[in-house]
Design an enzyme around this catalytic site. Sequence first.
Site, PDB file in Angstrom:
ATOM      1  N   GLY A 109       0.813  -1.226   0.000  1.00 37.05           N
ATOM      2  CA  GLY A 109       0.000   0.000   0.000  1.00 37.05           C
ATOM      3  C   GLY A 109       0.842   1.269   0.000  1.00 37.05           C
ATOM      4  N   GLU A 132       2.887  -8.384  -1.904  1.00 34.95           N
ATOM      5  CA  GLU A 132       1.666  -9.038  -1.421  1.00 34.95           C
ATOM      6  C   GLU A 132       1.657 -10.549  -1.631  1.00 34.95           C
ATOM      7  OE1 GLU A 132       1.746  -6.140  -2.993  1.00 34.95           O
ATOM      8  OE2 GLU A 132       0.391  -4.736  -2.017  1.00 34.95           O
TER       9      GLU A 132
END
Length: 258
Positions: A109, A132
């Site tokens: 993020g 991720e």
Amino acid sequence: MAFVELRKENRLGIVTINRPKALNALNTQVLAELEQTLREIAVDDKIGVIIITGAGEKAFVAGADIVEMQNKSAEAASDFARKGQNIFRLIQDLPQPTIAAVNGFALGGGCELAMACDLRLASENARFGQPEVNLGIIPGFGGTQRLPRLIGRARAMELILTGRTIKAEEALELGLVNKVVPSSELLNEAVELAKTILVKGPEAVRRAKSAVNKGLEIDTNTGCELEATLFGLCFAGKEQKEGMAAFLEKRTANFIQE
Ligand code: CO8
């Protein structure tokens, strides 16, 4: 606000994500504060350029908060992804240009936050990545969409599929950042870049940002039509008159009348 600070210096707004104990990871509260700050900035005509950075020397933002995400249901995870996407969309759609001053880890993020900005300056110790897949998930705050648009499909695919973290120099080679600077100079350099933009015509700057960002989401012909409309609007205001008169009178244009 506890985790997001907005400092206004003349016409510059400096937003700092300030949660250094968790490497500035984005949890629900950080995102809510960021959203509130962005909504305040969006309607503040006195702010001409925004810098977004992270507190401390180690991290810009080390991603979404893994502790908070750990036990989410599928539905709650989708909702959280949409929430973050909407907030990053707010950044992209801010009328003012945005500069990410990436002062350390920009992972997941955090990399997605930097990519939502218009320009990216990185300190020498900055690290970028979409890790991720290491967590058994995929980017959720726009990374699968913005990274290929920024650096191309093959390079983005490699970073997203391998989860590899890259150094600032490689991010520069890939076109993910505009410039790499010594860590001690990062904020100064970001402020200097902001000042270079701040002396230009504010309306022209906003229209230029809008033409580029909106144009990237539509076909070329429609984008050129948008450009022509915005180009024409420049001639309806004071800035074009001042800019062209200053050129012909061989003086510096003064766009900012206080
Ligand atoms: N979330 C929560 N806490 C974090 C995070 C994070 N993303 N990153 C670091 N922290 C915490 C650590 O747990 C640690 O806490 P504590 O001191 O309480 O143990 C503290 O910050 C310091 O971190 P480290 O001790 O790990 O510091 P190191 O120098 O050893 O390592 C790293 C630094 C390499 C940055 C390491 O912390 C790391 O790998 N962090 C996670 C990076 C990551 O995987 N980010 C991606 C997260 S997923 C994501 O962002 C998806 C976005 C879309 C979400 C969509 C919604 C569903």
